[in-house]
Design an enzyme around this catalytic site. Sequence first.
Site, PDB file in Angstrom:
ATOM      1  CG  HIS A 146      42.100  35.821  43.369  1.00 22.98           C
ATOM      2  ND1 HIS A 146      42.262  36.354  42.062  1.00 22.98           N
ATOM      3  CD2 HIS A 146      41.270  34.817  43.188  1.00 22.98           C
ATOM      4  CE1 HIS A 146      41.611  35.512  41.111  1.00 22.98           C
ATOM      5  NE2 HIS A 146      40.982  34.575  41.605  1.00 22.98           N
ATOM      6  CG  ASP A 191      39.997  40.802  46.722  1.00 19.57           C
ATOM      7  OD1 ASP A 191      38.908  40.846  46.399  1.00 19.57           O
ATOM      8  OD2 ASP A 191      40.860  39.981  46.013  1.00 19.57           O
ATOM      9  CD  GLN A 244      35.668  34.064  47.366  1.00 19.97           C
ATOM     10  OE1 GLN A 244      34.785  33.731  47.783  1.00 19.97           O
ATOM     11  NE2 GLN A 244      36.166  33.969  46.070  1.00 19.97           N
ATOM     12  CE  LYS A 259      34.606  36.110  42.877  1.00 18.87           C
ATOM     13  NZ  LYS A 259      35.154  34.731  42.482  1.00 18.87           N
ATOM     14  CB  CYS A 266      42.968  32.363  40.843  1.00 16.79           C
ATOM     15  SG  CYS A 266      42.179  31.920  39.338  1.00 16.79           S
TER      16      CYS A 266
HETATM   17  N1  C6P Z   1      37.767  34.082  42.592  1.00 18.25           N
HETATM   18  C1  C6P Z   1      37.262  31.683  42.834  1.00 18.25           C
HETATM   19  O1  C6P Z   1      37.033  30.717  42.331  1.00 18.25           O
HETATM   20  P1  C6P Z   1      36.827  38.391  39.292  1.00 18.25           P
HETATM   21  O2  C6P Z   1      37.275  37.143  38.510  1.00 18.25           O
HETATM   22  O3  C6P Z   1      37.414  39.708  38.978  1.00 18.25           O
HETATM   23  O4  C6P Z   1      35.593  38.526  39.440  1.00 18.25           O
HETATM   24  O5  C6P Z   1      37.132  38.187  40.855  1.00 18.25           O
HETATM   25  C2  C6P Z   1      38.590  37.876  41.286  1.00 18.25           C
HETATM   26  C3  C6P Z   1      38.807  37.571  42.689  1.00 18.25           C
HETATM   27  C4  C6P Z   1      39.634  38.446  43.236  1.00 18.25           C
HETATM   28  N2  C6P Z   1      39.809  38.410  44.730  1.00 18.25           N
HETATM   29  C5  C6P Z   1      39.247  37.110  45.175  1.00 18.25           C
HETATM   30  C6  C6P Z   1      39.754  36.794  46.455  1.00 18.25           C
HETATM   31  C7  C6P Z   1      38.596  36.336  44.287  1.00 18.25           C
HETATM   32  O6  C6P Z   1      38.437  35.109  45.077  1.00 18.25           O
HETATM   33  C8  C6P Z   1      38.585  36.367  43.031  1.00 18.25           C
HETATM   34  C9  C6P Z   1      37.678  35.372  42.251  1.00 18.25           C
HETATM   35  C10 C6P Z   1      37.168  32.804  42.233  1.00 18.25           C
HETATM   36  O7  C6P Z   1      38.140  31.773  43.768  1.00 18.25           O
HETATM   37  C11 C6P Z   1      37.626  32.662  40.598  1.00 18.25           C
HETATM   38  S1  C6P Z   1      39.180  32.451  40.445  1.00 18.25           S
END
Ligand code: C6P
Length: 411
Positions: free
Chosen positions: A123, A200, A203, A226, A366
């Site tokens: 991401h 990370d 997910q 999430k 993203c």
């Molecule tokens: N993915 C998706 O629809 P934030 O925005 O900081 O809470 O999370 C960022 C992020 C980081 N790593 C991974 C693997 C992610 O999937 C995400 C966020 C969402 O896939 C929004 S783009």
Amino acid sequence: MGFSVHEIRQDFPALAQSVHGKPLIYLDNAATTQRPVQVLEAIERYNHFANANPHRGVHYLGTEATRAYEQARERVARFINAGSRKEVIFTRNATEALNLVAFAFGLAQVKAGDEIVLCISEHHSNLVPWQQIARLTGAKLKYLYLDEEFCLTHKEIQAKITDTTKIVAIAQMSNVLGTIYPVREIAGWAHSQGAVVVVDAAQSIPHQVVDVQALDADFLVFSGHKIYGPMGIGVLYGREELLREMPPYQFGGDMIEYVEEESSTFAPLPQKFEAGTPNVEGAVGLAAALDYVESIGLKQIAEHERNLTAYALEELRKLRWVRVHGPLDMAQRGPVISFEIEGCHPHDVATILDTYGVAVRAGHHCAQPLMNYLKIPASSRVSFALYNTKEEVDVFLESILNVRKWLGYGS
Ligand code: C6P
């Protein structure tokens, strides 16, 4: 023992509504999950009876707020099996936690000629900060590429992570492909080469047990929203000895020990990394969400989601005009399915599905370097959570047939 998904759904007021005259079928859980009443009520209770600025007031509410915030930290530490509460830093989200590691750890430790290894499916939040560190330090970015099953091979891991690698930053689960990467194995190999491992878990955290010690992660991040918690709260886990050596990331109130006209000393962990008034209600909501998940059981949740995913994959594969981007082997994947419908732009797919009440995501998710690697501009994505049902998957599948018809295809 499983759980009753129909009973679980009663906990989620958002799921009971209709959109465009159809029952809402929320399949965009990888973007954000809905919150149960247990989380909403915990936040409301805090706001009604304990709202104050923590770590400052000696009055009753001030100490209540401090207690609520620090109990939430203990809750997170237990959930991920951190060695101590000092290893848990609250942030706004996973993105801020990754920036904290990149700029407080990476900038100080990475030197010209070092390598930072990322997976091609990262991401942007676990990619763009490392690009900046590479640019500022003269380090080189190196990517792990995927095999034809959208997985990482031992060979690729061992070829790319070498003794010039300083940092390996990898998602435990891809938000596009659903692939679950062998983080424990990667950490073992990376440590043998002298590298530090940043995981990370944005997910993976709602779908499997995440144990930072079993994974041997040096840093690990995730977001509250999430995992059935609120937005605006995230977590950075870091090994205490690494966090202790790192300079602060932001400066100001609450992160200092003593301030003089020309210089300051800084608070011990974890306050050193939490400048300014924190998001106490977010932390309280996150703790309630973790209680909720554990009361159902991550193993039971994973099994339920695995059944939905296996069923959806099996049915999608019967449609000759659908292409799935991600592993077909259930042992290699989580409950996120990206797909393309031949002749239909992913945004049209998502828009038409919305008219049937079915919420899915479309776009580059993203993860533009991954899209370029797969040679696709975008994809549609469904992602399941503990409250989704097989009937909902059926409506999604029927609606997909309608998407093709809307766009003028016979079948
Ligand atoms: N993915 C998706 O629809 P934030 O925005 O900081 O809470 O999370 C960022 C992020 C980081 N790593 C991974 C693997 C992610 O999937 C995400 C966020 C969402 O896939 C929004 S783009």
